[in-house]
Design an enzyme around this catalytic site. Structure first.
Site, short mmCIF file in Angstrom:
data_model
loop_
_atom_site.label_atom_id
_atom_site.label_comp_id
_atom_site.label_asym_id
_atom_site.label_seq_id
_atom_site.Cartn_x
_atom_site.Cartn_y
_atom_site.Cartn_z
N ARG A 159 0.85 -1.19 0.00
CA ARG A 159 0.00 0.00 0.00
C ARG A 159 0.89 1.25 0.00
NH1 ARG A 159 -1.80 -3.59 4.00
NH2 ARG A 159 -3.89 -4.48 3.62
N LYS A 183 -1.44 -2.74 8.30
CA LYS A 183 -2.46 -2.23 9.20
C LYS A 183 -2.26 -2.82 10.59
CE LYS A 183 -5.90 -1.43 5.58
NZ LYS A 183 -7.26 -1.73 5.08
N HIS A 258 -3.14 2.87 -6.00
CA HIS A 258 -3.62 1.55 -5.60
C HIS A 258 -3.76 0.62 -6.81
CE1 HIS A 258 -4.64 -0.12 -1.73
NE2 HIS A 258 -5.64 -0.80 -2.24
N ARG A 261 -1.06 -1.86 -7.03
CA ARG A 261 -1.27 -2.98 -6.09
C ARG A 261 -2.24 -4.00 -6.71
NH1 ARG A 261 -1.23 -4.43 -0.51
NH2 ARG A 261 -3.23 -5.04 0.37
N HIS A 284 -3.45 -9.23 3.53
CA HIS A 284 -4.88 -9.31 3.82
C HIS A 284 -5.12 -10.22 5.02
CE1 HIS A 284 -6.17 -8.16 -0.56
NE2 HIS A 284 -5.90 -7.11 0.19
N TYR A 293 -9.76 -10.77 -6.73
CA TYR A 293 -8.90 -10.86 -7.92
C TYR A 293 -9.23 -12.07 -8.77
CZ TYR A 293 -6.44 -7.17 -5.53
OH TYR A 293 -6.14 -5.98 -4.90
#
Length: 312
Positions: A159, A183, A258, A261, A284, A293
């Site tokens: 990211r 994150k 993004h 990515r 993730h 995806y």
């Protein structure tokens, strides 16, 4: 009083949970909007409710109040994804107040999350991705830096917020590995290829020129990516950088940082990479997030089928 609870909650996010600056900014913005809805400014002709012109006590806020706010957001043509995020922010805020024994129950839990539009991620073809990444001028210091940014985003799928928070010590050139803090500061290791390694080395050879632009009091040798002032680059700056090269790269439109990515994940999947490996590389928490995806790849497969099969 409600403002004080919000301040305590934001301090909790900042110091106890260690959320990113970007996440903290979103929470603060969402809560501020909710407070403004509860206590309309004098410029508004009509108060929120005919029977209530002042902000209610924290215990008076129920699920109907929250639904009314979400309805107002919908009337203002806010996107469902934005409304869902604001509702999630309220749920977290009220759950914090339950934990602190300020209120007995979380009213936001009684409000259903708006059904999100199923939107496939925008990605570039392999040819367009390479052409876009090679747009910066390699003869200039800024071109070397910008090429390193684009190469690294596409090579690792990280990211933008993760990129700008990367420090020099996070790069392992000998093994071509990058340590990333995602994150909630969750750490992962991602590989990068020779083109990204070369672009990084070319940039690092001139990085000192950027660093010297910073005042001595603000000079920090740790950040990998520096802006023209010699300080850590921001996510917004990277966004403007991408917009700049979109204008220079003919035939490529409507992409964000993004998109690199998304392109990284889609191209890996198209080449036979395992979905769980891609999940690990992207950082993730749930496989369901990565599965978007597979829909992108399926659309491509259908196009190929329609063109190639004699009875398509």
């Amino acid at each position: 009083m409600l403002e004080q609870y919000c301040t305590s909650f934001l301090d909790h996010l900042r110091y106890e949970r260690g959320v990113s600056v970007h996440t903290l900014r979103n929470y603060e913005s969402d809560l501020t909007q909710f407070l403004q809805f509860l206590n309309p400014s004098e410029e508004r002709k009509e108060p929120r409710s005919k029977n209530q012109t002042a902000a209610p006590d924290i215990n008076q806020i129920d699920h109907l109040t929250i639904r009314e706010w979400l309805s107002a957001l919908h009337s203002d043509h806010k996107k469902k994804t934005s409304i869902a995020r604001k509702l999630a922010a309220l749920r977290t805020f009220f759950q914090f107040l339950v934990r602190e024994e300020v209120i007995e129950s979380n009213p936001a839990k009684l409000v259903s999350t708006p059904r999100k539009e199923k939107k496939l991620p925008v990605h570039l073809s392999i040819e367009d991705a390479i052409r876009f990444i090679e747009t910066p001028d390699p003869e200039t210091d800024f071109g070397k830096r910008d090429r390193a940014i684009l190469e690294l985003l596409y090579a690792t799928g990280i990211r933008v917020a993760e990129l700008v928070n990367t420090n020099l010590r996070d790069i392992d050139f000998s093994n071509r590995l990058l340590r990333v803090f995602g994150k909630r500061r969750k750490e992962r290791i991602v590989p990068f290829g020779e083109p990204a390694a070369k672009a990084l080395q070319d940039y690092l050879a001139v990085r000192e020129n950027f660093l010297m632009n910073a005042p001595i009091t603000k000079r920090d040798a740790q950040p990998l990516i520096l802006n023209y002032q010699g300080t850590r680059m921001t996510t917004r700056s990277v966004g403007r950088l991408v917009e700049k090269y979109i204008r220079l790269c003919a035939g490529i439109h409507d992409i964000s940082p993004h998109a690199l990515r998304h392109s990284f994940a889609t191209h890996l999947l198209d080449s036979g990479a395992d979905l769980r490996d891609i999940q690990e590389l992207l950082g993730h928490a749930r496989l369901s997030t990565t599965q978007i995806y597979t829909h992108v790849s399926m659309e491509k497969l259908i196009v190929v089928y329609d063109k190639a099969h004699p009875k398509a």
